[in-house]
Design an enzyme around this catalytic site. Structure first.
Site, PDB file in Angstrom:
ATOM      1  N   CYS A 128       4.129   0.508  -1.783  1.00 20.43           N
ATOM      2  CA  CYS A 128       2.883   0.800  -2.227  1.00 20.43           C
ATOM      3  C   CYS A 128       2.175   1.735  -1.062  1.00 20.43           C
ATOM      4  O   CYS A 128       1.632   2.389  -1.800  1.00 20.43           O
ATOM      5  CB  CYS A 128       1.751  -0.486  -1.464  1.00 20.43           C
ATOM      6  SG  CYS A 128       2.021  -1.957  -2.772  1.00 20.43           S
TER       7      CYS A 128
ATOM      8  N   HIS B 258      -4.622  -0.104  -9.630  1.00 24.05           N
ATOM      9  CA  HIS B 258      -3.635   0.574  -8.711  1.00 24.05           C
ATOM     10  C   HIS B 258      -2.091   0.333  -9.315  1.00 24.05           C
ATOM     11  O   HIS B 258      -1.683   0.096  -9.011  1.00 24.05           O
ATOM     12  CB  HIS B 258      -3.752  -0.613  -7.801  1.00 24.05           C
ATOM     13  CG  HIS B 258      -2.090  -1.034  -6.664  1.00 24.05           C
ATOM     14  ND1 HIS B 258      -2.122   0.121  -6.130  1.00 24.05           N
ATOM     15  CD2 HIS B 258      -1.639  -1.617  -5.942  1.00 24.05           C
ATOM     16  CE1 HIS B 258      -0.493  -0.270  -5.170  1.00 24.05           C
ATOM     17  NE2 HIS B 258      -1.117  -1.748  -5.152  1.00 24.05           N
TER      18      HIS B 258
END
Lengths: 456, 390
Positions: free
Chosen positions: B89, B336
């Site tokens: 991430c 995201h």
């Protein structure tokens, strides 16, 4: 004279059941099979005996699977129980109800024949639970009877009677299957039992109890009806041993001993494939301390997808699984020799993160713990059940361990602080190959102790 | 104060959302052009010395293995030195960190960072659930993203009494902020009840507690501090950088209600910048799930351990609050697209610190902003960057 005898034993019954015609029938949980049942029973027998896996020289195992599973099952059982690589493994075909008795006799022979202090562990596991057979596993420790003043359970096959009885006469359990011809079956068992009674009357031992380990409830009923009114008859309710299939004979031994009724003689009649065998057991009263009879309190229906399990991150034939057998099957971690830090899995932590040493000792993790955190995940990849509970457990040795729970457990049943134990379960089976590992299960019974790592 | 050897002089991004009509190269180019055109005094692309390409799922899930060459070909600069970064991430913010190190080393003077992701090239279920088949076959069994973050949140609820309602307030705040952000994926208003009524995905996260699957790209241009004023009179400097790894398996981790890598990365960034959390005017943190934003407050030093539930309830992290968190709408409402996420957070900090954020502008006092990402396989990585004016 040195005799082989039964020193300890244990049974394992799954915690799942389905409704049978008259009562609940025990069946495997969706992630249990003959391998996991065998390991549960074997672990409990070793604990009941109290001397550790390192003392076992021979493993005799007979496993009846519910599916056409392939794989080195007997070796997986050996590895999961912590028996050394050099242990002689005898894997017997689980063709019929007598296979469990054959396994026990083979173990007795192996111990009696060797000149040293051979110890054998014999396990029979029946996973094909259903309408007429219940899932169960039994495990016994066989050693040489050293000391006449503290004898073991003596075992002696007294009579065998054979008659060709085709299974087909018993009909087919499958829907739309063949109708049974009970009359011929009953006639055969009646003739068998006449011969049995006749043979028995030529011995002089008096029996306190009689156990049946028949292949199915029906065969047990035939035998019981046939011996009714003879010297072998006794008023016995149907016991769990009578319909535990392959595991029946071993379950019967544990059941008989753990009734804790003092010094006794017990007759065990086991039947299958047209042969009926009568066995005498001479049980010294004190020995019940080494026999563990356990039973789950709460039974529930199994839950899980049928058919193939999920794909794992590595193909099931990958060398990865062989490399990490001991850690995954029996939680063998590594303890740093310099600072005591415990690393798991050892293969992924070659260097100690605390002191940077590279010297390690094998170290078994505890199997008991409490819930530290938990969740129910309702969004899983293809092949998984609709939802699974996962637990981060705090083990009794302080280590933490993350594992799923069996598919029939729901998240609402679990709270932080609840006691759990780690047990071997199947993580997936695809194309006949299975992968096993540890899952958290509800700690229903307190009798399964910690395994003992004995230096090999 | 602060390190301040590297400056950000340009920033741009595509809208985040389901960009079915654009491929990876198209969104990369769009973000790149946005960054180039944002440079106040104009920018000649031939001035770029090197590039870093932040992209995650390209190799984890597909047949394509994007490399630095994927980016340079997309933006018309084949031959340019370019490296593809993948670090879970924090991929985008780690790519930014690499760009800063390249500039600080003196080897490159003007460096481009582009983060881009096409998660919607696959069905939602397909890409979300692929992660459940990665990692250790037994220890990461069924390990979807929720499994990685939920246990710490559950434990936090147990130890400190954090509630589902407080978790939901994070989603309400971020959706509300996203309404002020034209680039955000989600629009509309939601309530705490809406969140709690949405289906439960994995304890304790409902569907509306989670970020969406997104496509999108973001880009920034950095250069050495000495040359910043060639490009703009209002550069924003890199005051501090922090990167930390964590113990990997959850059974090895030492923090039960947060992530040590976040705490460590933040400490490193604060130390380098010479500031404390009190000096921050805003923060863009990693809210892959609502509960994670709350635990981030504590790991990043925004409030006392255990007090994050009360902080959100008191409105401390709203745009008008003591420390605005995720004024862009965060991962939950802005989106995201993994490789682009960290870079987009830096775009937001750049925009806010130059007071160009329009209706979602926060009040600037000390002139510092912080971005934070945490994640990767088994949540093993965190990156924290502090940007500052002056």
């Amino acid at each position: 004279m040195r005799q082989a005898g039964i020193a300890a034993g244990a049974v394992y019954f799954p915690a799942c059941a389905i409704a049978g015609r008259k009562a609940l029938r025990r069946v495997c949980s969706a992630d249990e099979d003959a391998v996991t049942l065998a390991v549960e029973a074997g672990d409990r027998a070793l604990s009941a005996w109290g001397r550790g896996a390192g003392s076992i020289d021979v493993l005799v195992v007979t496993l009846r699977h519910a599916s056409a599973a392939k794989g080195p099952h007997a070796q997986i059982v050996r590895e999961a129980l912590g028996l050394g690589e050099d242990v002689r493994v005898v894997a017997l075909d689980a063709a019929d109800a007598l296979s469990g008795l054959t396994a026990l006799e083979s173990a007795m022979d192996a111990v009696a024949v060797d000149r040293g202090d051979t110890v054998a562990l014999v396990i029979a596991a029946e996973a094909a639970g259903g309408a007429t057979i219940q899932a169960a596993a039994g495990a016994l420790i066989i050693t040489i009877d050293e000391d006449d003043s503290a004898p073991l359970v003596a075992f002696r096959a007294v009579s065998r009677v054979s008659g060709l009885t085709h299974e087909r006469w018993a009909g087919s359990e499958a829907p739309g299957g063949r109708e049974p011809d009970f009359r011929f079956i009953e006639h055969r068992y009646h003739k068998l039992s006449e011969t049995l009674v006749d043979q028995h009357s030529r011995t002089s031992t008096q029996f306190d109890e009689l156990y049946f380990a028949g292949g199915s409830v029906r065969e047990h009923a035939y035998l019981h009806r046939a011996v009714r009114g003879t010297e072998l008859a006794a008023d016995r309710p149907v016991s769990p041993a009578s319909d535990a299939g392959v595991a029946g004979p071993l379950v019967a031994v544990v059941e008989a001993v753990s009734r804790n009724a003092g010094d006794r003689h017990v007759a065990l009649v086991a039947s299958g494939s047209g042969q009926v065998v009568q066995v005498d057991l001479a049980i010294p009263g004190y020995i019940c301390a080494h026999f563990a009879w356990t039973n789950h309190g709460e039974l529930r229906a199994p839950v899980g997808p049928s058919g193939e399990g999920p794909e794992l991150s590595l193909p099931l034939e990958s060398p990865f699984y062989a490399r990490d057998w001991a850690p995954m099957l029996r939680l063998e971690a590594a303890k740093c020799e310099s600072c005591g830090y415990v690393a798991f899995p050892p293969s992924q932590r070659p260097i100690c993160p605390e002191c940077h040493s590279r010297q390690w000792q094998p170290h078994l993790l505890s199997r008991r713990g409490t819930v530290f955190s938990h969740l129910e995940n309702r969004f899983l990849p293809a092949g998984f059940p609709a939802s699974l509970v996962f637990v981060l457990g705090e083990l009794s040795d302080g280590f933490r361990y993350w594992a799923p729970m069996p598919p029939e457990v729901r998240g609402a049943e679990i709270s932080i602080g609840d006691p759990l134990r780690l047990a071997l379960r199947r993580f997936t089976e695809r194309d006949g190959l299975a992968v096993y590992g540890m899952k958290f299960v509800i700690a229903a019974d307190a009798s399964a102790d910690e395994p003992v790592l004995v230096a090999k | 104060m602060g390190w301040n050897r590297v400056a950000v002089v340009g920033a741009g991004m595509t809208p985040f959302g389901e960009l079915f009509d654009s491929g990876l190269e198209q969104i990369s180019a769009e973000a790149f052009i946005g960054a180039v055109e944002s440079v106040d005094k104009g920018f000649d692309v031939n001035q770029i010395d090197a590039a870093y390409f932040a992209n995650v799922v390209g190799s984890l899930q597909g047949n394509e293995i994007p490399s630095g060459a994927t980016l340079t070909n997309a933006i018309g600069l084949p031959g340019l030195p370019a490296t593809r970064i993948e670090n879970g991430c924090p991929t985008g913010s780690d790519a930014f960190r690499q760009a800063c190190l390249a500039v600080a080393s003196g080897v490159s003077e003007v460096v481009l960072v582009v983060g881009a992701e096409k998660l919607r090239e696959r069905s939602t279920k397909g890409s979300l659930l692929e992660s459940g088949r990665m990692g250790h076959p037994i220890l990461s069994y069924g390990g979807t993203a929720t499994n990685l973050f939920a246990p710490q949140v559950i434990r936090h609820m147990y130890e400190f009494g954090t509630t589902q309602e407080q978790l939901a307030m994070v989603a309400v705040k971020n959706w509300s902020n996203a309404n002020l952000n034209p680039k955000a994926q989600r629009e509309g208003t939601i309530s705490v009840e809406d969140v709690l009524r949405s289906p439960m995905v994995c304890d304790p996260f409902h569907v509306l507690d989670a970020c969406p699957q997104s496509d999108g790209a973001a880009a920034v241009i950095v250069c050495s501090a000495e040359r910043a004023h060639e490009f703009t009179d209002k550069p924003v400097y890199v005051a501090g950088l922090g990167l930390a790894t964590d113990r990997l398996y959850i059974h090895e981790k030492q923090s039960a209600t947060g992530w040590d890598c976040s705490r460590l990365a933040a400490e490193r960034a604060y130390t380098m910048a010479g500031i404390k959390p009190d000096n921050l005017d805003l923060a863009e943190v990693h809210d892959c799930f609502t509960g994670v934003e709350l635990l981030n407050y504590e790991d990043l030093g925004f409030c006392e351990i255990g007090a994050s539930g009360k902080a959100i309830e008191a409105g401390e992290t709203a745009i008008g609050g003591r420390l605005p968190v995720n004024p862009s709408g965060g991962l939950i409402a802005k989106g995201h697209p993994i490789g682009a996420t960290g870079v987009a957070q830096l775009v937001e900090l750049y925009t806010q610190l130059r007071e160009e954020a329009e209706s979602r502008q926060v009040r600037i006092r000390d002139g510092f902003g912080l971005q934070h990402n945490v994640g990767g396989y088994s949540v093993g990585i965190s990156v924290v960057t502090i940007l500052g004016r002056e």
